[in-house]
Design a protein around this motif. Structure first.
Motif, PDB file in Angstrom:
ATOM      1  N   GLU A   1       0.822  -1.216   0.000  1.00 48.56           N
ATOM      2  CA  GLU A   1       0.000   0.000   0.000  1.00 48.56           C
ATOM      3  C   GLU A   1       0.848   1.255   0.000  1.00 48.56           C
ATOM      4  N   ARG A   2       0.327   2.274  -0.662  1.00 50.00           N
ATOM      5  CA  ARG A   2       0.994   3.578  -0.653  1.00 50.00           C
ATOM      6  C   ARG A   2       0.380   4.420   0.446  1.00 50.00           C
ATOM      7  N   PRO A   3       1.036   5.384   1.032  1.00 49.35           N
ATOM      8  CA  PRO A   3       2.456   5.667   0.803  1.00 49.35           C
ATOM      9  C   PRO A   3       3.325   4.590   1.436  1.00 49.35           C
ATOM     10  N   ARG A   4       4.393   4.273   0.749  1.00 46.60           N
ATOM     11  CA  ARG A   4       5.260   3.193   1.235  1.00 46.60           C
ATOM     12  C   ARG A   4       6.360   3.797   2.101  1.00 46.60           C
ATOM     13  N   ASP A   5       6.791   2.968   3.045  1.00 41.39           N
ATOM     14  CA  ASP A   5       7.853   3.435   3.936  1.00 41.39           C
ATOM     15  C   ASP A   5       9.043   2.494   3.762  1.00 41.39           C
ATOM     16  N   LYS A   6      10.195   3.056   3.522  1.00 43.42           N
ATOM     17  CA  LYS A   6      11.346   2.220   3.170  1.00 43.42           C
ATOM     18  C   LYS A   6      11.724   1.257   4.289  1.00 43.42           C
ATOM     19  N   THR A   7      11.748   1.760   5.540  1.00 40.82           N
ATOM     20  CA  THR A   7      12.191   0.902   6.657  1.00 40.82           C
ATOM     21  C   THR A   7      11.151  -0.176   6.942  1.00 40.82           C
ATOM     22  N   GLU A   8       9.859   0.208   6.900  1.00 39.20           N
ATOM     23  CA  GLU A   8       8.808  -0.781   7.149  1.00 39.20           C
ATOM     24  C   GLU A   8       8.815  -1.862   6.083  1.00 39.20           C
ATOM     25  N   MET A   9       9.074  -1.421   4.851  1.00 40.97           N
ATOM     26  CA  MET A   9       9.015  -2.351   3.730  1.00 40.97           C
ATOM     27  C   MET A   9       9.983  -3.514   3.889  1.00 40.97           C
ATOM     28  N   ASN A  10      11.100  -3.238   4.549  1.00 37.40           N
ATOM     29  CA  ASN A  10      12.110  -4.277   4.728  1.00 37.40           C
ATOM     30  C   ASN A  10      11.577  -5.481   5.484  1.00 37.40           C
ATOM     31  N   ASP A  11      10.545  -5.245   6.331  1.00 31.85           N
ATOM     32  CA  ASP A  11       9.982  -6.344   7.108  1.00 31.85           C
ATOM     33  C   ASP A  11       8.749  -6.953   6.472  1.00 31.85           C
ATOM     34  N   ASN A  12       8.310  -6.346   5.380  1.00 31.08           N
ATOM     35  CA  ASN A  12       7.093  -6.798   4.720  1.00 31.08           C
ATOM     36  C   ASN A  12       7.364  -8.100   3.957  1.00 31.08           C
ATOM     37  N   GLU A  13       6.575  -9.156   4.288  1.00 25.53           N
ATOM     38  CA  GLU A  13       6.793 -10.467   3.660  1.00 25.53           C
ATOM     39  C   GLU A  13       6.644 -10.390   2.146  1.00 25.53           C
ATOM     40  N   ASN A  14       5.586  -9.665   1.760  1.00 27.77           N
ATOM     41  CA  ASN A  14       5.279  -9.505   0.349  1.00 27.77           C
ATOM     42  C   ASN A  14       6.467  -8.907  -0.396  1.00 27.77           C
ATOM     43  N   TYR A  15       7.045  -7.890   0.233  1.00 23.31           N
ATOM     44  CA  TYR A  15       8.187  -7.205  -0.371  1.00 23.31           C
ATOM     45  C   TYR A  15       9.342  -8.174  -0.534  1.00 23.31           C
ATOM     46  N   LYS A  16       9.628  -8.929   0.547  1.00 21.84           N
ATOM     47  CA  LYS A  16      10.764  -9.849   0.512  1.00 21.84           C
ATOM     48  C   LYS A  16      10.605 -10.856  -0.612  1.00 21.84           C
ATOM     49  N   GLN A  17       9.379 -11.389  -0.690  1.00 19.38           N
ATOM     50  CA  GLN A  17       9.143 -12.413  -1.721  1.00 19.38           C
ATOM     51  C   GLN A  17       9.334 -11.847  -3.121  1.00 19.38           C
ATOM     52  N   THR A  18       8.678 -10.707  -3.364  1.00 28.29           N
ATOM     53  CA  THR A  18       8.764 -10.119  -4.694  1.00 28.29           C
ATOM     54  C   THR A  18      10.215  -9.817  -5.059  1.00 28.29           C
ATOM     55  N   ARG A  19      10.911  -9.227  -4.085  1.00 30.30           N
ATOM     56  CA  ARG A  19      12.282  -8.823  -4.344  1.00 30.30           C
ATOM     57  C   ARG A  19      13.140 -10.043  -4.693  1.00 30.30           C
ATOM     58  N   ASN A  20      12.972 -11.115  -3.886  1.00 34.78           N
ATOM     59  CA  ASN A  20      13.741 -12.327  -4.147  1.00 34.78           C
ATOM     60  C   ASN A  20      13.400 -12.917  -5.505  1.00 34.78           C
ATOM     61  N   ALA A  21      12.118 -12.903  -5.829  1.00 33.67           N
ATOM     62  CA  ALA A  21      11.696 -13.477  -7.103  1.00 33.67           C
ATOM     63  C   ALA A  21      12.328 -12.725  -8.271  1.00 33.67           C
ATOM     64  N   ILE A  22      12.279 -11.389  -8.174  1.00 32.67           N
ATOM     65  CA  ILE A  22      12.813 -10.589  -9.276  1.00 32.67           C
ATOM     66  C   ILE A  22      14.317 -10.800  -9.405  1.00 32.67           C
ATOM     67  N   ILE A  23      15.003 -10.745  -8.247  1.00 31.78           N
ATOM     68  CA  ILE A  23      16.458 -10.872  -8.298  1.00 31.78           C
ATOM     69  C   ILE A  23      16.857 -12.251  -8.803  1.00 31.78           C
ATOM     70  N   GLU A  24      16.126 -13.279  -8.357  1.00 27.14           N
ATOM     71  CA  GLU A  24      16.406 -14.638  -8.827  1.00 27.14           C
ATOM     72  C   GLU A  24      16.264 -14.702 -10.342  1.00 27.14           C
ATOM     73  N   TYR A  25      15.166 -14.113 -10.814  1.00 28.40           N
ATOM     74  CA  TYR A  25      14.918 -14.120 -12.256  1.00 28.40           C
ATOM     75  C   TYR A  25      16.072 -13.459 -13.002  1.00 28.40           C
ATOM     76  N   LEU A  26      16.480 -12.278 -12.503  1.00 31.84           N
ATOM     77  CA  LEU A  26      17.553 -11.531 -13.181  1.00 31.84           C
ATOM     78  C   LEU A  26      18.877 -12.294 -13.111  1.00 31.84           C
ATOM     79  N   MET A  27      19.131 -12.940 -11.948  1.00 32.09           N
ATOM     80  CA  MET A  27      20.366 -13.703 -11.795  1.00 32.09           C
ATOM     81  C   MET A  27      20.394 -14.859 -12.783  1.00 32.09           C
ATOM     82  N   ASP A  28      19.228 -15.525 -12.910  1.00 31.68           N
ATOM     83  CA  ASP A  28      19.142 -16.648 -13.856  1.00 31.68           C
ATOM     84  C   ASP A  28      19.507 -16.204 -15.253  1.00 31.68           C
TER      85      ASP A  28
END
Lengths: 280, 368
Positions: free
Chosen positions: A225-252
């Motif tokens: 949800e907006r407005p997003r907060d950078k520090t809070e986002m770090n603990d957000n499960e959704n954020y972690k998953q998305t970030r890992n998925a994207i980075i994994e994809y790019l690494m592949d």
């Protein structure tokens, strides 16, 4: 019908050469904030130039509000990677030049007021009479933002706008751009090489598989949800998953590229004469 | 009386401002410098000038002695001991009739410079007297629709300088008005570029003398039957055509190599052609255009002497040539004076261009 649509777009610079972009399909809805993430040299700038009208696709079509894009337009504001301010003009003159072209009917006074308003918005009023050379990188990019927004475009296209800035300035400018975008919810397209920046700012992230023959990968929706907060986002499960998925994809993709490259290399079976003799 | 005083001060202020305008960069730099460093720089300059004058003096003396020995020996061989002695005495006495004719010493050149200035004073006074004398007559002639009587006496050295400057300035303007617009068109259009490329490559290396002859052929015919003296026209057109190539090539290069980012900005802002040329392309190519103009001005000043000499147009070139032909005792010294004057004016012209460039262009260029 989507606001901006790219259908099977291919692009080569020289006829017969390998394609830079290949089979690009993209659709952006009105008011959406979309980020395209990719490695340097993957054809991001080419893609941006196709959308803003500086380039024409070799095959396929780019539709803006249902009409094919023919040349540049004031409806699509562009923020370039290297600011592209004219060094012989002051901040005010740089912005004024854009406003004058976009609103030829307004009086000189109205135009100057508009310029002042947008320069104020990026909080550069104190530097309005300075030339780009006297400004820091972050300040220059803010001028470029003011110049693009002052033309009141319906869509903002940003080509790695924060790529050359330090981390602190980068964070501040991300917030400023989001603030401005949040006010009237213009459609926005952000090209970036920073996954975190994309997740923080966009509604959707689409990776660009590196060129030649670059094409878009699967999209990732960012449901934070907006407005997003950078520090809070770090603990957000959704954020972690998305970030890992994207980075994994790019690494592949990166690994694919590497293994492809390895196959072509055949090392010659050579050893220095003395070196071989030593073991005899 | 009071009026003349105030006029004088105004003149001084104006002169001071021109000085500041020309040497702005240098003044600012000197101000920033440590006084010790600045002093050292000035001392080195003065020392190098003194060294130059010393070498010149010694060289001139050696040449003078060689020439004098030759003269005395020649008199001895041809006319005997008595003639040689009288020749040596004559040379030692400083009698201008028997001085060796060679490279003049710095002192002689300085003396000639002063005598040229004095000569200028005499001629100016003469001119003023002439003007006063003919004022009434000229007023009458004007009333009768006749041409006024003009001073036709010998021009002074200072007059020659002004005429030369006039010729170079006219030639420079001609070069400017041909080369800059043409350069812009060539830079903007690849077609024009290929059309003009052979033309530029072929005519660029042509020598000033040949340009003079070419212009002479054309102007002579164009102005056929005209009672006016065409030598000025011929010389300034030759100077212009000879010197315009640097500006033409630099302008075309500047215009065709504008940073692609700026062109993209012009496209994204949708500037019209006119706006694009005047707001983006020209400002961005100004530094190169000015580099060209600076070369043009110095080339123009350099070829001027040769062209004036050929065209017999009054000016420094004619002055040098006449002094050389005249072979008077101080002719050599006068030629050297002209050389220094030409050099110093060339330097000042370059500084003027640099000052103009820095006042209009966004890139500040330092003087070398």
């Amino acid at each position: 019908m989507a606001y901006l649509e790219l259908n099977n777009v291919h692009k080569t610079y020289i006829e017969g050469e390998e394609e830079i972009l290949s089979n690009i399909n993209l659709s952006i809805e009105e008011g959406e904030f979309v980020a395209i993430v990719g490695f340097t040299g993957s054809g991001k700038t080419t893609l941006v130039n196709l959308i803003n009208g500086l380039l024409e696709p070799t095959r396929g079509e780019v539709l803006f509000k249902g009409e094919p894009v023919k040349g540049t337009s004031h409806e699509r504001g562009v923020i370039f990677q290297n600011y592209s301010l004219l060094p012989w003009l002051t901040v005010e003159q740089n912005v004024l030049m854009a406003v004058k072209e976009a609103f030829p009917k307004k009086s000189k006074k109205e135009l100057t007021e508009m310029v002042a308003e947008y320069v104020e918005m990026v909080s550069l009023s104190h530097a309005i009479n300075k030339r780009p050379k006297e400004l820091s990188g972050g300040m220059r990019q803010r001028v470029a933002v003011a110049r693009a927004l002052a033309m009141k475009p319906e869509m903002i296209i940003m080509d790695e706008p924060l790529g050359a800035l330090d981390a602190l300035t980068r964070g501040n400018l991300q917030d400023e751009i989001l603030n401005i975008w949040g006010k009237d919810k213009r459609t926005a397209l952000l090209i970036t090489n920073d996954v975190d920046e994309g997740i923080y700012m966009a509604d959707r992230i689409i990776p660009l598989r590196p060129g030649p023959r670059a094409t878009l990968g699967p999209e990732f929706k960012i449901d934070i949800e907006r407005p997003r907060d950078k520090t809070e986002m770090n603990d957000n499960e959704n954020y972690k998953q998305t970030r890992n998925a994207i980075i994994e994809y790019l690494m592949d993709i990166g690994n694919e590229r590497k293994s492809e490259a390895q196959e072509e290399l055949v090392l010659p079976d050579l050893a220095p004469k003395d070196f071989v003799n030593q073991f005899k | 009386m009071k009026q003349s005083v105030s006029l004088n001060t105004a003149g001084k202020i104006a002169r001071f401002n021109i000085f500041r305008f020309l040497f702005q960069g240098s003044i600012a730099k000197v101000k920033q410098m440590d006084p010790k460093v600045a002093l050292k720089k000035v001392a080195i300059s003065i020392a190098s000038i003194l060294l130059f004058l010393g070498l010149w003096h010694m060289g001139a003396k050696a040449l003078y002695n060689k020439e004098a020995d030759f003269k005395i020996n020649k008199a001895l061989e041809e006319r005997g001991q008595a003639a040689a002695d009288s020749e040596a005495a004559c040379i030692a006495s400083g009698n201008p009739d028997c001085q060796p004719n060679t490279l003049p010493s710095p002192a002689q050149v300085w003396a000639s410079f002063n005598s040229l200035l004095k000569d200028h004073g005499i001629i100016s006074a003469d001119k003023a007297a002439f003007k006063e004398k003919t004022a009434a007559l000229n007023a009458q002639r004007e009333a009768e629709n006749l041409d006024p009587i003009v001073y036709t006496g010998r021009p002074s050295f200072v007059d020659q300088i002004w005429r030369s400057l006039g010729t170079v300035f006219a030639g420079f303007l001609l070069a400017f008005f041909i080369a800059v617009p043409l350069g812009i068109f060539i830079g903007l259009s690849p077609n024009l570029k290929s059309a003009f490329n052979w033309f530029i490559q072929v005519f660029k290396p042509v020598s000033p003398v040949v340009w003079y002859l070419l212009v002479f052929m054309i102007v002579k015919t164009v102005l056929i039957g005209s009672p006016d003296d065409s030598s000025f026209t011929i010389s300034f057109v030759s100077v212009g055509l000879c010197s315009m190539w640097a500006t033409l090539v630099n302008t075309a290069m500047g215009v065709s190599s504008v940073d692609n980012d700026y062109i993209n900005v012009a496209k994204v802002l949708k500037l019209g052609t006119f706006q694009k040329i005047f707001k983006v392309i020209l400002p961005s190519s100004l530094p190169l255009i000015f580099t060209g103009l600076k070369i043009t001005l110095s080339v123009g000043w350099m070829v001027l002497i040769a062209i004036e000499l050929l065209a017999q147009s009054p000016g420094l070139g004619t002055f040098v040539w006449e002094e050389f032909q005249n072979g008077a005792n101080d002719s050599n010294a006068k030629i050297i004076v002209a050389m220094f004057v030409i050099g110093i004016i060339g330097f000042l012209l370059d500084r003027i261009m640099l000052a103009i460039q820095n006042s209009v262009s966004f890139v500040k260029t330092d003087a070398i």
